[in-house]
Design a protein around this motif. Structure first.
Motif, PDB file in Angstrom:
ATOM      1  N   TYR A  32      43.102  -1.995 -17.940  1.00 33.57           N
ATOM      2  CA  TYR A  32      42.593  -1.015 -18.724  1.00 33.57           C
ATOM      3  C   TYR A  32      41.253  -0.348 -18.366  1.00 33.57           C
ATOM      4  O   TYR A  32      40.828   0.430 -18.701  1.00 33.57           O
ATOM      5  N   HIS A  60      50.942   6.526 -29.075  1.00 32.30           N
ATOM      6  CA  HIS A  60      52.009   5.457 -29.258  1.00 32.30           C
ATOM      7  C   HIS A  60      52.015   4.724 -28.044  1.00 32.30           C
ATOM      8  O   HIS A  60      51.829   5.027 -27.019  1.00 32.30           O
ATOM      9  N   GLY A  61      52.686   3.466 -28.080  1.00 35.75           N
ATOM     10  CA  GLY A  61      52.607   2.320 -27.112  1.00 35.75           C
ATOM     11  C   GLY A  61      51.749   1.239 -27.248  1.00 35.75           C
ATOM     12  O   GLY A  61      51.787   0.299 -28.012  1.00 35.75           O
ATOM     13  N   HIS A  62      50.617   1.155 -26.616  1.00 38.76           N
ATOM     14  CA  HIS A  62      49.725   0.033 -26.500  1.00 38.76           C
ATOM     15  C   HIS A  62      48.233   0.843 -26.442  1.00 38.76           C
ATOM     16  O   HIS A  62      47.535   0.505 -25.571  1.00 38.76           O
ATOM     17  N   ASN A  73      44.945   4.100 -23.405  1.00 37.29           N
ATOM     18  CA  ASN A  73      46.470   3.556 -23.430  1.00 37.29           C
ATOM     19  C   ASN A  73      47.060   3.139 -22.228  1.00 37.29           C
ATOM     20  O   ASN A  73      46.536   3.858 -20.962  1.00 37.29           O
ATOM     21  N   ASP A  75      59.338  -6.060 -25.273  1.00 40.47           N
ATOM     22  CA  ASP A  75      58.093  -5.576 -24.581  1.00 40.47           C
ATOM     23  C   ASP A  75      57.795  -6.762 -23.488  1.00 40.47           C
ATOM     24  O   ASP A  75      57.967  -7.823 -23.732  1.00 40.47           O
ATOM     25  N   LEU A 134      52.756  -3.726 -29.251  1.00 37.86           N
ATOM     26  CA  LEU A 134      53.395  -2.548 -29.112  1.00 37.86           C
ATOM     27  C   LEU A 134      53.416  -1.734 -30.739  1.00 37.86           C
ATOM     28  O   LEU A 134      53.910  -2.294 -31.516  1.00 37.86           O
ATOM     29  N   PHE A 146      52.083  -0.570 -12.459  1.00 36.93           N
ATOM     30  CA  PHE A 146      52.726   0.014 -13.573  1.00 36.93           C
ATOM     31  C   PHE A 146      53.175   1.502 -12.878  1.00 36.93           C
ATOM     32  O   PHE A 146      53.538   2.573 -13.890  1.00 36.93           O
ATOM     33  N   HIS A 187      51.965   5.908 -17.004  1.00 37.64           N
ATOM     34  CA  HIS A 187      51.333   6.617 -17.982  1.00 37.64           C
ATOM     35  C   HIS A 187      50.038   5.748 -18.255  1.00 37.64           C
ATOM     36  O   HIS A 187      49.711   4.595 -18.539  1.00 37.64           O
ATOM     37  N   THR A 226      50.149  -7.172 -24.595  1.00 36.68           N
ATOM     38  CA  THR A 226      49.476  -6.144 -25.388  1.00 36.68           C
ATOM     39  C   THR A 226      50.665  -5.918 -26.816  1.00 36.68           C
ATOM     40  O   THR A 226      51.737  -6.187 -26.781  1.00 36.68           O
ATOM     41  N   GLN A 272      50.983   2.389 -20.350  1.00 31.74           N
ATOM     42  CA  GLN A 272      52.246   2.253 -20.170  1.00 31.74           C
ATOM     43  C   GLN A 272      52.622   2.496 -18.842  1.00 31.74           C
ATOM     44  O   GLN A 272      52.185   3.107 -18.062  1.00 31.74           O
TER      45      GLN A 272
END
Length: 542
Positions: A419, A370-372, A470, A349, A355, A445, A475, A353, A472
């Protein structure tokens, strides 16, 4: 108001932590205890090593643990864990000889009364071969003596101040709210006992439901609000027992079929089972703790948040009770380090953050996080702060503390910067350039403006903002998750301005976020085909 301040003091310490000039990141925070404290920890380490060797139950159930030193990065562990033999409470009465107790199966226990001064509180304590310390109750004579002493001291104080007593009871009579009294009665009815001592509360108790599943177990995550309630009420024993027994269940080796969740993993839940002993006596039984690391859970997901909650509750116990001996113990220090090494382990990663997989937190079900997910990042940040405060100073901890501090700085900046969403940030996203390749790219991102959900534009108020669920590559999950945002305020992960903005946002969207519960888990709710695809048509997520 008093309860709110007490909860914030227990969970977050003196106050929230902020980036840059934040006192949380000063070097003075890395100054720990005195040399006397270090000697005390080393002495306890030496004692604990002897105690681990003296119990054949521990050797047979958990295995042989060789601590090469609390500060060593690597520990030689040879453990073969049998789930139903991990922790035992023998039924047959033990025979006592000269302060040493021998159980019927050859298990030895050593009893000793030690008087410790914990922040001015003297208490006798009893130890056994598992290293568990139980507060010894005062005898009626001692209680009477203490009461008389307190009464005399109060009289002397009144006489000194020149105040004439009125003869009335000095303590005010507090009327108990019937709803609160009923809540405490329900909470006490949910308590789980092991060897005659309370160790937690079951996850749920619905008399109208015939499907129990695993809701009759003690979940680490679900016990946290119960534990905080017990701490604020001054009932510390159940929280102490919970912390010690879950520590004994911590993963030391592989626990799944051909797959290892990693050393240091805390179980999602555990259950007290009564099993029959093999032998001539058909009625001989014992109690065992049967943990679940996800191998029997619905969906077969290992818990990510259990260890983080455990560290947070451990610090809350020390702050609220004043008993710092628990966090200073060699086995507790080892448990903290194992959790940290599991979370701080190097991987593929690129972000600070943590994972995680979907379903490994929140409600143990797929929610498309799922992810962070924000919830885990807020708990991760809070647990790192708590662990830094509780870790004993020694040479072997230097690398861990250095990695911990670096992660705290990077994590707080990452969450606060990337975020955060409000009306201004939303307008920036609409002006993002995509496919940027450079170290100073604005759209780091590669978020496409078309990804912004239509509901967000209409829903975003002019005042306030929040932390998205979240983040990613390509996303952004714009859903509002209550736990992640509220815990970001409690732990100080969000800045002061962001914390105020989150509360302003909740007030502005009160009708959407508040329903028959204090706060909805997330907003907006998934519906129709989207709900079917993301949750797998899981009816528990409706």
């Amino acid at each position: 108001m008093a309860t709110k301040e007490a909860i914030l003091q227990v969970l977050s310490g003196a106050g929230p932590c902020f980036f840059s000039s934040d006192p949380c990141f000063r070097s003075s925070d890395l100054t720990f205890s005195s040399k006397l404290h270090i000697k005390r920890v080393k002495k306890r380490a030496s004692w604990c090593m002897k105690m681990f060797k003296c119990s054949n139950v521990l050797q047979n159930g958990i295995g042989n643990h060789w601590f090469k030193g609390l500060g060593d990065r690597d520990r030689s562990v040879n453990a073969t864990i049998n789930r139903l033999q991990l922790l035992r409470c023998k039924g047959p009465q033990a025979e006592r000889v000269s302060g040493v107790t021998e159980g019927g199966n050859g298990t030895w226990f050593v009893d000793g009364a030690n008087t410790l001064n914990l922040n001015g509180v003297a208490s006798g304590e009893r130890t056994d071969c598992f290293g568990a310390w139980d507060a010894q109750q005062l005898t009626p004579e001692k209680e009477g003596f203490a009461s008389k002493g307190a009464l005399n001291q109060e009289k002397e104080s009144l006489a000194t101040n020149g105040v004439v007593g009125t003869g009335r009871d000095a303590s005010p009579k507090v009327s108990v709210d019937p709803i609160e009294e009923e809540a405490w009665e329900l909470l006490r009815n949910s308590m789980v006992y092991y060897c005659g001592s309370p160790i937690g509360t079951i996850a749920a108790n619905d008399p109208t439901s015939s499907s129990v599943l695993n809701y009759d177990q003690v979940f680490i995550r679900d016990f946290i609000p119960s534990g905080i309630a017990f701490l604020l009420k001054g009932e510390y024993d159940i929280v102490r027992n919970f912390l010690l027994h879950t520590l004994q269940l911590q993963s030391w080796e592989k626990t799944m079929d051909c797959h290892s969740p990693g050393q240091g993993l805390m179980p999602a839940s555990f259950k007290v089972r009564t099993v029959r002993l093999d032998g001539d006596d058909d009625f001989a039984t014992e109690e065992v703790l049967d943990p679940d690391f996800g191998e029997a859970a619905i969906g077969r997901v290992a818990p990510v948040d259990s260890g983080l909650w455990w560290i947070i509750l451990l610090r809350a116990y020390g702050k609220c009770s004043g008993d710092l001996s628990l966090q200073e113990r060699i086995d507790v220090q080892t448990g903290i380090k194992m959790i940290l090494r599991l979370c701080l382990a190097d991987g593929f990663d690129m972000f600070p953050t943590l994972l995680v997989t979907d379903g490994s937190c929140m409600i143990d079900r797929r929610m498309g996080i799922h992810g962070h997910p924000l919830e885990i990042q807020a708990l991760f940040y809070s647990a790192l702060l708590c662990a830094r405060e509780m870790l004993a100073p020694e040479d072997g901890s230097a690398d861990l503390i250095r990695a911990l501090n670096n992660r705290l700085v990077a994590l707080s900046f990452h969450i606060r910067e990337y975020y955060w969403i409000d009306l201004r940030k939303l307008n920036e996203i609409y002006r993002y350039k995509t496919e940027e390749y450079s170290y100073d790219a604005v759209n780091k991102f590669n978020i496409y403006p078309d990804q912004v959900s239509p509901w967000l534009v209409e829903w975003m108020p002019n005042q306030g903002g929040y932390l998205i669920g979240n983040l990613q590559p390509a996303h952004m999950d714009f859903r509002f998750f209550s736990l992640g945002n509220i815990w970001s305020i409690v732990s100080g992960l969000a800045t002061r301005d962001q914390s105020n903005a989150i509360l302003d946002f909740v007030e502005a969207k009160w009708s959407d976020l508040i329903a028959d519960m204090p706060l909805k888990i997330c907003y907006p709710a998934l519906e129709g085909q989207e709900w079917q695809i993301i949750t797998g048509s899981d009816p528990k997520n409706t």
